[in-house]
Design an enzyme around this catalytic site. Structure first.
Site, mmCIF file in Angstrom:
data_model
loop_
_atom_site.group_PDB
_atom_site.id
_atom_site.type_symbol
_atom_site.label_atom_id
_atom_site.label_comp_id
_atom_site.label_asym_id
_atom_site.label_seq_id
_atom_site.Cartn_x
_atom_site.Cartn_y
_atom_site.Cartn_z
ATOM 1 N N ASP A 46 -6.840 -14.744 -2.238
ATOM 2 C CA ASP A 46 -7.676 -14.479 -3.409
ATOM 3 C C ASP A 46 -8.281 -13.087 -3.236
ATOM 4 O O ASP A 46 -8.913 -12.807 -2.215
ATOM 5 C CB ASP A 46 -8.798 -15.521 -3.528
ATOM 6 C CG ASP A 46 -8.263 -16.927 -3.750
ATOM 7 O OD1 ASP A 46 -7.306 -17.072 -4.515
ATOM 8 O OD2 ASP A 46 -8.811 -17.870 -3.149
ATOM 9 N N CYS A 83 -7.434 -19.446 -0.443
ATOM 10 C CA CYS A 83 -7.712 -20.737 -1.067
ATOM 11 C C CYS A 83 -7.960 -21.794 0.005
ATOM 12 O O CYS A 83 -7.257 -21.849 1.021
ATOM 13 C CB CYS A 83 -6.528 -21.144 -1.951
ATOM 14 S SG CYS A 83 -6.674 -22.814 -2.625
#
Length: 283
Positions: free
Chosen positions: A198, A191
């Protein structure tokens, strides 16, 4: 670090900050992030983008009360055109959806209308919203995909910093044009604000000179410590492949695993507008 990581547009976001949850409907919780932030760095002209496509989000934790106070649950699909001025920041999206929990609505149509109006206002263009029963959602059936997985290739990695130059000289010298569908489940980025990981499966379909799969896999793995939002990573991959490989046709589709009841699935293509239905096993 990307050059826009400290952009003023990001400083007011609730992402990365302690926040209170509300269970009363509140559309003001939604926050926008301009798509132009990373597109400026990629030298993309907003009025003449090299791709078409959309961002598809699935919400797994949507609930509200009917007019008698009985809880109702549903799965929800959001589709945002890649030409919309903004992306919806994901934490604010989760907080917003949570605000439906203790709010009464007279019908599912009223819920859909609220969702469509609010997310359209935030993204800056008309979004499409579809609600599904939790026990019958064709959009989230496991997809049967015939793409060639490149993850078993025996390559050596000693650097995990982003490096687009892995794609240099990544095509064969043959003049033959092929069509190929590839997938890697090893895409990981972080992120932009919180550095939280992620995880995604990345599907790449192309027409052009054959791409060296080892070089492509090294390139995708180089995102492992890279900080960008989901949509930005996919656009970067699309632009790098076009820059280094000069493909006749290209589609890049990432299916990210869910966080906080949402998964995000950016889809960019030279010729296809809409992402297909069908989730991966990890979703």
């Amino acid at each position: 670090m990307t050059p826009y990581q400290n952009a003023s547009q990001l400083k007011e976001l609730t992402l990365g900050k302690k926040t209170d949850y509300t269970s009363e409907y509140d559309p003001s919780l939604l926050q926008a992030v301009p798509r132009s932030l990373n597109r400026d760095e990629l030298a993309l002209n907003e009025t003449n983008l090299p791709f078409i496509g959309e961002d598809v989000w699935y919400g797994y934790e949507l609930s509200w009360l009917n007019d008698k106070g009985k809880p109702i649950v549903a799965l929800v699909e959001f589709r945002f055109a890649c030409t919309s001025p903004n992306i919806v920041e994901s934490k604010s999206f989760k907080l917003y959806l949570n605000s439906f929990n203790q709010t009464k609505f007279t019908s599912i149509e009223e819920v859909k209308a609220c969702l469509e109006k609010d997310v359209s206002n935030t993204s800056g263009s008309q979004a499409q919203v579809t609600l599904f029963p939790v026990d019958k959602c064709p959009a989230l059936e496991i997809a049967c995909d015939e793409s060639v997985c490149i993850d078993a290739l025996d390559i050596e990695i000693d650097n995990y910093q982003f490096n687009a130059k892995h794609l240099q000289n990544s095509q064969t010298h043959s003049s033959s044009i092929i069509e190929q569908n590839l997938v890697s489940h090893l895409l990981k980025s972080n992120c932009l604000i919180t550095n939280q990981p992620d995880w995604a499966s990345i599907y790449i379909s192309y027409k052009g000179k054959e791409i060296n799969q080892e070089k492509l896999l090294m390139y995708l793995i180089s995102f492992r410590q890279h900080n960008e939002f989901h949509e930005q990573c996919v656009e970067r991959i699309f632009c790098d492949l076009q820059q280094y490989c000069q493909l006749e046709a290209l589609t890049v589709y990432a299916r990210y695993t869910r966080r906080g009841g949402l998964d995000i699935n950016p889809f960019r293509s030279t010729h296809l507008t809409n992402a297909p239905w069908g989730r991966t096993l990890r979703q």
